[in-house]
Design a protein around this motif. Structure first.
Motif, PDB file in Angstrom:
ATOM      1  N   ASP A 100     -52.755  21.851  20.644  1.00  0.00           N
ATOM      2  CA  ASP A 100     -52.550  21.194  19.135  1.00  0.00           C
ATOM      3  C   ASP A 100     -50.901  21.369  18.990  1.00  0.00           C
ATOM      4  O   ASP A 100     -50.279  22.367  18.711  1.00  0.00           O
ATOM      5  N   ALA A 101     -50.357  20.309  19.048  1.00  0.00           N
ATOM      6  CA  ALA A 101     -48.953  20.150  18.738  1.00  0.00           C
ATOM      7  C   ALA A 101     -48.532  19.656  17.387  1.00  0.00           C
ATOM      8  O   ALA A 101     -47.466  19.388  17.100  1.00  0.00           O
ATOM      9  N   VAL A 102     -49.653  19.571  16.466  1.00  0.00           N
ATOM     10  CA  VAL A 102     -49.354  19.309  15.057  1.00  0.00           C
ATOM     11  C   VAL A 102     -49.369  20.536  14.074  1.00  0.00           C
ATOM     12  O   VAL A 102     -48.406  20.961  13.441  1.00  0.00           O
ATOM     13  N   ALA A 103     -50.481  21.453  14.170  1.00  0.00           N
ATOM     14  CA  ALA A 103     -50.412  22.639  13.212  1.00  0.00           C
ATOM     15  C   ALA A 103     -50.410  23.928  14.091  1.00  0.00           C
ATOM     16  O   ALA A 103     -50.333  24.938  13.599  1.00  0.00           O
ATOM     17  N   GLY A 104     -50.006  23.630  15.404  1.00  0.00           N
ATOM     18  CA  GLY A 104     -49.837  25.005  16.335  1.00  0.00           C
ATOM     19  C   GLY A 104     -51.201  25.815  16.281  1.00  0.00           C
ATOM     20  O   GLY A 104     -51.064  27.148  16.535  1.00  0.00           O
ATOM     21  N   SER A 105     -52.275  25.496  16.141  1.00  0.00           N
ATOM     22  CA  SER A 105     -53.556  26.395  15.944  1.00  0.00           C
ATOM     23  C   SER A 105     -54.121  26.690  17.130  1.00  0.00           C
ATOM     24  O   SER A 105     -54.852  27.643  17.281  1.00  0.00           O
ATOM     25  N   HIS A 339     -51.693  15.764  22.632  1.00  0.00           N
ATOM     26  CA  HIS A 339     -50.664  15.634  21.604  1.00  0.00           C
ATOM     27  C   HIS A 339     -50.546  13.838  20.815  1.00  0.00           C
ATOM     28  O   HIS A 339     -50.569  12.825  21.783  1.00  0.00           O
ATOM     29  N   PRO A 340     -50.383  13.910  19.575  1.00  0.00           N
ATOM     30  CA  PRO A 340     -50.352  12.598  18.923  1.00  0.00           C
ATOM     31  C   PRO A 340     -49.062  11.886  19.350  1.00  0.00           C
ATOM     32  O   PRO A 340     -49.044  10.775  19.207  1.00  0.00           O
ATOM     33  N   GLU A 341     -47.999  12.439  19.980  1.00  0.00           N
ATOM     34  CA  GLU A 341     -46.777  11.809  20.269  1.00  0.00           C
ATOM     35  C   GLU A 341     -47.239  10.961  21.872  1.00  0.00           C
ATOM     36  O   GLU A 341     -46.293  10.402  22.332  1.00  0.00           O
ATOM     37  N   GLY A 342     -48.358  11.642  22.330  1.00  0.00           N
ATOM     38  CA  GLY A 342     -48.516  10.798  23.603  1.00  0.00           C
ATOM     39  C   GLY A 342     -49.303   9.598  23.511  1.00  0.00           C
ATOM     40  O   GLY A 342     -49.252   8.679  22.508  1.00  0.00           O
ATOM     41  N   THR A 343     -49.800   9.003  24.572  1.00  0.00           N
ATOM     42  CA  THR A 343     -50.631   7.602  24.672  1.00  0.00           C
ATOM     43  C   THR A 343     -52.123   7.877  24.503  1.00  0.00           C
ATOM     44  O   THR A 343     -52.645   6.688  23.903  1.00  0.00           O
TER      45      THR A 343
END
Length: 433
Positions: A100-105, A339-343
């Motif tokens: 999780d690269a958004v909330a670090g959960s 991760h959302p910054e990926g494809t």
């Protein structure tokens, strides 16, 4: 089926997996579970502070988790993971921590994840957290083992012997994706050219484990809330250990060692090689310096070709246009899943855009074959899956592309070594040594 029509065998050299953080408790040594409770409370406080400071786009986060709630279980659920990889056309993966690269959960315990910084963690706790993550990851990799190469988290700063012991233990449990070390060793700690780390390089060379840094760490206390500073500097910190190893003879002492920089792009690599090579060849700016490159027998670019690679992940067109300077065989693609910054989950469209006019042979190398060689994937075992889920060159539009646009760049390669003035310049430099 001809080679030009055969589906791509795609291996992502950059994916992420991790348990929801509280669930790591069962994988921790019992002596550290009380400290883990404190770590969880600290993580919750950090998350709240990030929200108060406006460091997280709450609107984006809400939409991301709502839209992908079920799919994001693939961060720790093996069956769901295979399903998502299949949709992306990816047959193999190299797995780093922190899904999780958004909330670090899904942060690994005690900071033993992507943001690992030597001065900011307790070496004993970091090693305990690394063991917990590595134990769990070994279990994940036992599911579809032909598809997975798990990266051993190895907090080598502060306890080299403990890290070496953990590398051997985790390798014995089946983790074959190399190791991840802190990108930053931290103030007051030994830098990576110090020979105190030789036992780490030795065990990795002996076991055939590549050493990685991965984007994530930066001197956050200095950067404050200025996120532009973070995104500008984070690549530099991830890449920095590369030249510490290269210039100081580490690759001379350990000729079988491999080192990679993952998810830090590739846009900087060609210029770095140019700068290091011309310095080594004693161009005007370095003629005044004594004992320059005394630990080296070859140019920096030659060490780079023999020992280093770039896990470029989600490369942009501009980065791919520099591939002949960096070296096609030194570049590994990744989808940065999940991760959302990926494809992911739009990898097929991204590939068509980025690789549509790249020659098929070069694309096959960057999209999977080089990773297969680097990490020891069995391509014969993966081929049936690739035939079922992999996109073809035709799917990427390569059958209609004019690849001749790359001919001049390919012929030139590293222009600082192939240009018309090179022989005289290099000859003069060598005579000056």
């Amino acid at each position: 089926m001809t080679a030009s029509h055969e589906p791509y065998l795609i291996i992502s050299a950059d994916t992420h997996a991790g348990l929801p953080t509280p669930q790591y408790a069962e994988f921790l040594d019992p002596a550290y579970r009380e400290a883990f409770d404190g770590f969880l409370a600290q993580q919750a406080a950090i998350a709240d502070a990030r929200k108060q400071l406006g460091l997280q786009n709450e609107e984006f986060a809400g939409e991301w988790f709502e839209e992908h709630e079920e799919e994001l279980r693939a961060g720790w659920d093996a069956a769901r993971r295979d399903e998502e990889l299949d949709k992306d056309g990816v047959v193999g993966e190299v797995i780093f921590p922190d899904a999780d690269a958004v909330a670090g959960s899904t942060a690994a315990p005690f900071g033993a994840g992507l943001g690992m910084v030597g001065a900011d963690y307790d070496p004993e706790l970091a090693l305990a957290g690394a063991r917990a993550h590595n134990r769990w990851l070994a279990g994940l990799c036992q599911d579809s083992p032909e598809r997975r190469r798990g990266v051993i988290v190895a907090p080598i700063v502060g306890d080299v012997n403990g890290a070496v012991k953990e590398i051997r233990r985790a390798h014995g449990e089946g983790l074959r994706g190399g190791i991840m070390i802190p990108s930053m060793w931290g103030e007051g700690q030994k830098p990576y050219h110090d020979k105190c780390y030789d036992p780490v390089w030795a065990v990795c060379e002996a076991l055939g484990l590549p050493v990685h840094t991965h984007s994530g760490a930066a001197p956050r206390a200095e950067l404050g809330t200025h996120l532009g500073l973070y995104v500008t500097e984070v690549v530099w910190w991830s890449a920095r250990p590369l030249w510490f190893l290269l210039w100081t003879g580490v690759f001379e002492r350990f000729p079988g060692l491999r080192f990679g920089v993952t998810e830090s792009g590739a846009w900087w690599a060609g210029n770095l090689l140019w700068q290091m090579d011309v310095a080594y060849d004693r161009e005007h700016g370095t003629q005044k310096l004594a004992s320059f490159g005394e630990h080296m027998r070859k140019r920096p670019s030659e060490y780079f070709d023999g020992h280093c690679f770039i896990g470029m992940s989600t490369p942009k067109r501009r980065e791919l246009s520099h591939r002949y300077e960096v070296g096609v065989g030194n570049l590994l693609w990744g989808n940065d899943f999940p991760h959302p910054e990926g494809t992911w989950p739009h990898t097929r469209d991204w590939l068509a855009h980025a690789f549509g006019d790249i020659p098929v042979g070069e694309a096959r190398a960057m999209l999977g074959l080089t990773a297969a060689q680097t990490y020891g994937f069995d391509t014969r075992a993966l081929r049936p899956l690739a035939d079922r889920i992999g996109p073809t060159p035709q799917n990427l539009g390569q059958d209609k592309a004019d690849t001749s646009v790359w001919d001049a760049a390919r012929e030139t390669g590293r222009h600082w070594l192939t240009g018309p003035d090179v022989p005289a310049v290099v000859g003069a430099a060598r005579r000056a040594r």
